[in-house]
Design an enzyme around this catalytic site. Sequence first.
Site, PDB file in Angstrom:
ATOM      1  N   SER A   1       1.046  -1.117   0.349  1.00  0.00           N
ATOM      2  CA  SER A   1      -0.081   0.019  -0.074  1.00  0.00           C
ATOM      3  C   SER A   1       1.102   1.066   0.221  1.00  0.00           C
ATOM      4  O   SER A   1       2.316   1.124   0.258  1.00  0.00           O
ATOM      5  CB  SER A   1      -0.753   0.184   1.366  1.00  0.00           C
ATOM      6  OG  SER A   1      -1.885   1.228   1.271  1.00  0.00           O
ATOM      7  N   CYS A   2       0.147   2.376   0.018  1.00  0.00           N
ATOM      8  CA  CYS A   2       1.097   3.216   0.343  1.00  0.00           C
ATOM      9  C   CYS A   2      -0.062   4.533  -0.076  1.00  0.00           C
ATOM     10  O   CYS A   2      -1.395   4.398   0.752  1.00  0.00           O
ATOM     11  CB  CYS A   2       2.297   3.543  -2.045  1.00  0.00           C
ATOM     12  SG  CYS A   2       1.174   3.642  -3.463  1.00  0.00           S
ATOM     13  N   GLY A   3       0.528   6.157  -1.211  1.00  0.00           N
ATOM     14  CA  GLY A   3      -0.360   7.090  -0.572  1.00  0.00           C
ATOM     15  C   GLY A   3      -1.653   6.909  -1.854  1.00  0.00           C
ATOM     16  O   GLY A   3      -3.250   6.957  -1.621  1.00  0.00           O
TER      17      GLY A   3
END
Length: 288
Positions: A238-240
């Site tokens: 996951s990330c932004g």
Amino acid sequence: MSGTSRFVVSSEWLQSQLGSPDLKIVDTSFYLAAQNRNADAEYASGHIPGAVRFDHDKVADHSTGLPHMVPSPDLFAETVGKMGIRETDRIVIYDGPGIFSAPRGWWLFRTMGAQNVFILDGGLDGWKAEGRPLDTAVPQPEAVTFNTNFRVDKVIDFQTMLSIVSDGSRQIADARSSGRFAGTEPEPRAGLRSGHMPGARSLPAGTFSANGKLRSLPELRKAIEDAGIDFGQPVVTSCGSGITAAIITLALESLGHEDNALYDGSWTEWGSREDAPVVGGPPDSKVA
């Protein structure tokens, strides 16, 4: 373990292959506002000869209101088919800095069924710095058929992510900065809460590259293990907004870890929803 990822190619190799009929080069550059770069303008001013432009924001599912969500297989196939790309081609993906948005393109093409997909180490910035050839002409390829084989298991949606956080069935690797993970830095998008998902581990995307090139396999393994990730267990990245999460995916796959998936909505979705649990704490916190 030594050497580099089997998924990256050098600028020397790519230049030697220019003009090969089965070689397709794709510019998947994408920039955040803070980077103060314009991907379309840079492509127009000079790209690798033969490269077509793939826009993550345009080739996306726009029904969710979230940025650059995975497009439907039909939309993807139609778009890249018009670019002259078949699923059987050798496909080289690049971006400006080297290891930023190119891994998302690499992941997306593979998720849609292409197998021979690679990333240009060093990106366009490195290519330019080495004085390699550039072109301003926009290719006009003949349309072909891209036959998709969509790997739905590689894409995680919100409801599935809720279950994973609840039951701990998969490890969660977060590519945002350590400050955003800990909740000590604000999110760049307005209206998002700070912090991280319960149980997540912090693996900032920048950890995996140096000077635009992917780090060696031993360095990739050390970074992942130091974050507390068990290679014997499944991982969700996951990330932004789903772009740099693919950098962790690239590192995992380079090391032979195939039981992984990417949370497409990432923090843009998670941090905006009141029904999604959020915690703070230091980025090396093992219990949240």
